[in-house]
Design a protein around this motif. Structure first.
Motif, mmCIF file in Angstrom:
data_model
loop_
_atom_site.group_PDB
_atom_site.id
_atom_site.type_symbol
_atom_site.label_atom_id
_atom_site.label_comp_id
_atom_site.label_asym_id
_atom_site.label_seq_id
_atom_site.Cartn_x
_atom_site.Cartn_y
_atom_site.Cartn_z
ATOM 1 N N VAL A 1 11.227 7.346 -25.952
ATOM 2 C CA VAL A 1 11.269 7.077 -24.369
ATOM 3 C C VAL A 1 10.579 5.768 -24.339
ATOM 4 N N TYR A 2 11.372 4.854 -23.508
ATOM 5 C CA TYR A 2 11.045 3.580 -23.324
ATOM 6 C C TYR A 2 10.365 3.534 -22.028
ATOM 7 N N TYR A 3 9.168 2.675 -21.839
ATOM 8 C CA TYR A 3 8.418 2.502 -20.417
ATOM 9 C C TYR A 3 8.600 1.133 -20.209
ATOM 10 N N CYS A 4 8.486 0.874 -19.006
ATOM 11 C CA CYS A 4 8.194 -0.589 -18.385
ATOM 12 C C CYS A 4 6.971 -0.579 -17.854
ATOM 13 N N ALA A 5 6.260 -1.716 -17.715
ATOM 14 C CA ALA A 5 4.966 -1.811 -17.432
ATOM 15 C C ALA A 5 4.607 -3.271 -16.827
ATOM 16 N N MET B 1 -2.580 -11.721 -17.399
ATOM 17 C CA MET B 1 -2.453 -11.677 -18.960
ATOM 18 C C MET B 1 -2.824 -12.799 -19.732
ATOM 19 N N ARG B 2 -3.610 -12.401 -20.638
ATOM 20 C CA ARG B 2 -3.842 -13.593 -21.691
ATOM 21 C C ARG B 2 -2.737 -13.378 -22.822
ATOM 22 N N ASP B 3 -2.677 -14.147 -23.613
ATOM 23 C CA ASP B 3 -1.569 -13.953 -24.603
ATOM 24 C C ASP B 3 -1.836 -12.955 -25.366
ATOM 25 N N SER B 4 -3.048 -12.595 -25.816
ATOM 26 C CA SER B 4 -3.333 -11.409 -26.635
ATOM 27 C C SER B 4 -3.190 -10.199 -25.806
ATOM 28 N N ASP B 5 -3.177 -10.227 -24.633
ATOM 29 C CA ASP B 5 -2.796 -8.999 -23.934
ATOM 30 C C ASP B 5 -1.797 -8.255 -23.949
ATOM 31 N N TYR B 6 -0.725 -9.166 -23.814
ATOM 32 C CA TYR B 6 0.999 -8.650 -23.747
ATOM 33 C C TYR B 6 1.092 -7.535 -24.740
ATOM 34 N N VAL B 7 0.415 -7.359 -25.849
ATOM 35 C CA VAL B 7 0.849 -6.512 -26.767
ATOM 36 C C VAL B 7 0.152 -5.036 -26.431
ATOM 37 N N MET B 8 -0.938 -5.076 -25.741
ATOM 38 C CA MET B 8 -1.830 -3.929 -25.552
ATOM 39 C C MET B 8 -1.452 -2.945 -24.311
ATOM 40 N N ALA B 9 -1.074 -1.774 -24.425
ATOM 41 C CA ALA B 9 -0.734 -0.936 -23.481
ATOM 42 C C ALA B 9 -1.984 -0.754 -22.453
ATOM 43 N N GLN B 10 -3.216 -0.960 -22.805
ATOM 44 C CA GLN B 10 -4.165 -0.900 -21.883
ATOM 45 C C GLN B 10 -4.369 -1.920 -20.899
ATOM 46 N N ALA B 11 -3.600 -3.167 -21.331
ATOM 47 C CA ALA B 11 -3.799 -4.442 -20.516
ATOM 48 C C ALA B 11 -3.070 -4.122 -19.116
ATOM 49 N N TYR B 12 -2.017 -2.938 -19.199
ATOM 50 C CA TYR B 12 -0.913 -3.047 -17.955
ATOM 51 C C TYR B 12 -1.367 -1.785 -17.063
ATOM 52 N N ASP B 13 -1.547 -2.113 -15.800
ATOM 53 C CA ASP B 13 -1.879 -0.945 -14.855
ATOM 54 C C ASP B 13 -0.807 -0.407 -14.243
ATOM 55 N N TYR B 14 0.271 -0.967 -14.171
ATOM 56 C CA TYR B 14 1.559 -0.142 -13.577
ATOM 57 C C TYR B 14 2.758 0.205 -14.646
ATOM 58 N N TRP B 15 3.096 1.370 -14.431
ATOM 59 C CA TRP B 15 4.020 2.047 -15.427
ATOM 60 C C TRP B 15 5.106 2.640 -14.700
ATOM 61 N N GLY B 16 6.481 2.766 -15.270
ATOM 62 C CA GLY B 16 7.407 3.661 -15.147
ATOM 63 C C GLY B 16 7.380 4.699 -15.547
ATOM 64 N N GLN B 17 8.538 5.792 -15.167
ATOM 65 C CA GLN B 17 8.483 7.122 -15.607
ATOM 66 C C GLN B 17 9.011 7.176 -17.094
ATOM 67 N N GLY B 18 9.905 6.217 -17.447
ATOM 68 C CA GLY B 18 10.346 6.127 -18.828
ATOM 69 C C GLY B 18 11.800 6.279 -18.988
ATOM 70 N N THR B 19 12.565 6.090 -19.684
ATOM 71 C CA THR B 19 13.929 6.341 -20.131
ATOM 72 C C THR B 19 14.458 6.746 -21.443
ATOM 73 N N GLN B 20 14.883 7.800 -21.402
ATOM 74 C CA GLN B 20 15.083 8.284 -22.961
ATOM 75 C C GLN B 20 16.309 7.325 -23.825
ATOM 76 N N VAL B 21 15.930 7.026 -24.991
ATOM 77 C CA VAL B 21 16.750 6.432 -25.827
ATOM 78 C C VAL B 21 17.093 7.071 -27.123
ATOM 79 N N THR B 22 17.926 7.625 -27.392
ATOM 80 C CA THR B 22 18.305 8.226 -28.697
ATOM 81 C C THR B 22 19.583 7.681 -29.290
ATOM 82 N N VAL B 23 19.035 7.419 -30.731
ATOM 83 C CA VAL B 23 19.978 6.555 -31.420
ATOM 84 C C VAL B 23 20.473 7.637 -32.820
ATOM 85 N N SER B 24 21.558 7.884 -32.808
ATOM 86 C CA SER B 24 22.115 8.819 -33.890
ATOM 87 C C SER B 24 22.464 8.190 -35.192
ATOM 88 N N SER B 25 22.138 8.888 -36.020
ATOM 89 C CA SER B 25 22.658 8.187 -37.472
ATOM 90 C C SER B 25 24.120 8.613 -37.923
#
Length: 126
Positions: A93-97, A102-126
């Motif tokens: 499930v992919y989420y937008c935040a 944001m400091r440069d070091s913050d971008y990769v941390m989920a806890q640095a983001y206050d706002y989130w979407g509901q998510g969208t499912q991505v499924t990749v079949s082999s």
């Protein structure tokens, strides 16, 4: 505040492509740094990509570098994630935040983001 709505997920074969979109409400979208995270079943949420408020700086997880591209259109209040050469391990499930300061070091941390979407499912079949 900002509200986020993701779209564009779906089922795709390995090697295929998808483009995710995240539409934001509010007139101050251009002041928000934006990120994409994903969460697979039984795993923790992980960073995928992020982009600064101006679009001038982008950040990627090593696992997607060279395959995924994040971009934004501030006139449309939308951030995109172009995903190419998809692999089964990209299934999640992919989420937008969003957040403002944001400091440069913050971008990769989920806890640095206050706002989130509901998510969208991505499924990749082999």
């Amino acid at each position: 505040q900002v509200q986020l709505v993701e779209s564009g997920g779906g089922l795709v074969q390995a090697g295929g492509s998808l483009r995710l979109s995240c539409a934001a409400s509010g007139r101050t979208f251009s002041s928000y740094a934006m990120g994409w995270f994903r969460q697979a079943p039984g795993k923790e949420r992980e960073f995928v990509a992020a982009i600064s408020w101006s679009g001038g700086n982008t950040y990627y997880a090593d696992s997607v570098k060279g395959r995924f591209t994040i971009s934004r259109d501030n006139a449309k209040n939308t951030v995109y994630l172009q995903m190419n050469s998809l692999k089964p391990e990209d299934t999640a499930v992919y989420y937008c935040a969003a957040d403002t300061y944001m400091r440069d070091s913050d971008y990769v941390m989920a806890q640095a983001y206050d706002y989130w979407g509901q998510g969208t499912q991505v499924t990749v079949s082999s």
